[in-house]
Write a protein that holds these residues in place. Sequence first.
Motif, PDB file in Angstrom:
ATOM      1  N   UNK A 112       0.828  -1.208   0.000  1.00 23.85           N
ATOM      2  CA  UNK A 112       0.000   0.000   0.000  1.00 23.85           C
ATOM      3  C   UNK A 112       0.861   1.256   0.000  1.00 23.85           C
ATOM      4  N   UNK A 113       1.947   1.244   0.750  1.00 21.57           N
ATOM      5  CA  UNK A 113       2.838   2.408   0.794  1.00 21.57           C
ATOM      6  C   UNK A 113       3.517   2.638  -0.553  1.00 21.57           C
ATOM      7  N   UNK A 114       3.847   1.566  -1.246  1.00 21.38           N
ATOM      8  CA  UNK A 114       4.438   1.687  -2.580  1.00 21.38           C
ATOM      9  C   UNK A 114       3.455   2.364  -3.523  1.00 21.38           C
ATOM     10  N   UNK A 115       2.211   1.905  -3.511  1.00 23.62           N
ATOM     11  CA  UNK A 115       1.180   2.492  -4.367  1.00 23.62           C
ATOM     12  C   UNK A 115       0.940   3.956  -4.020  1.00 23.62           C
ATOM     13  N   UNK A 116       0.890   4.251  -2.740  1.00 25.72           N
ATOM     14  CA  UNK A 116       0.654   5.630  -2.295  1.00 25.72           C
ATOM     15  C   UNK A 116       1.805   6.550  -2.712  1.00 25.72           C
ATOM     16  N   UNK A 117       3.028   6.083  -2.539  1.00 22.95           N
ATOM     17  CA  UNK A 117       4.193   6.895  -2.902  1.00 22.95           C
ATOM     18  C   UNK A 117       4.204   7.193  -4.400  1.00 22.95           C
ATOM     19  N   UNK A 118       3.850   6.197  -5.198  1.00 24.38           N
ATOM     20  CA  UNK A 118       3.817   6.410  -6.651  1.00 24.38           C
ATOM     21  C   UNK A 118       2.761   7.463  -7.030  1.00 24.38           C
ATOM     22  N   UNK A 119       1.601   7.401  -6.393  1.00 29.19           N
ATOM     23  CA  UNK A 119       0.547   8.382  -6.657  1.00 29.19           C
ATOM     24  C   UNK A 119       0.982   9.786  -6.226  1.00 29.19           C
ATOM     25  N   UNK A 120       1.673   9.861  -5.099  1.00 30.23           N
ATOM     26  CA  UNK A 120       2.153  11.158  -4.615  1.00 30.23           C
ATOM     27  C   UNK A 120       3.142  11.786  -5.590  1.00 30.23           C
ATOM     28  N   UNK A 121       4.029  10.965  -6.144  1.00 32.37           N
ATOM     29  CA  UNK A 121       5.008  11.476  -7.100  1.00 32.37           C
ATOM     30  C   UNK A 121       4.338  11.921  -8.394  1.00 32.37           C
TER      31      UNK A 121
END
Length: 202
Positions: A112-121
């Motif tokens: 989930x953190x990987x997905x969230x970080x990608x969306x943030x970038x």
Amino acid sequence: LISFHNNKMKPIIITAVAALCLLSACKSYKHQKELQTIDSLNIVIDSIERNLSQADTGRVKKIFAEYTQNLESIKENFDDQKDDSTWPALTAYGIINKPLKNFLKNFNGFCEEISYSRKQLDSLRTDIENGNIPEENISSYSKTEADAVNDLKTTVDLALRDVNDKMHLFDSLNPKIIRIIERLKKNGKPVKKGNFEATESD
């Protein structure tokens, strides 16, 4: 509507379009460093995701299930007066618990953190390109995202290394632990509860 047959309007329109294109190019060039940083961070996220996807979670679950069962057998039959030679193996075996348990507990959270970080970038890139972030905040926003991605990489790398080390330790110790359990059961002395506990703190 503007008629392009009006020759006097053509130079004005062409100049305006050129100015807009130049302004857009200047903005992209001005923030090229931040955009390159976002590209680099996306590469880091891809690497984290790839390493995590290569983890054999099925094997981790299988080992943890067998390990937990063995712990219960040890606790049920353990008597600290039986054999001092068992202590080194039991002590080493006890430290396997926490890394395996935490990895299984945190695995979905990592994804989930990987997905969230990608969306943030992706959002940061769009905002920079569209000029939605005040100039004075762009560097700090970029640094915040960089810190978050680097922290995630450190956390996942440590978790993967720790769980792999403990699985190797399990493979090397488990045959001896099984022999100890068999010997404990065979001796059948009274149980002394609380003498052996695995490390289970979170």
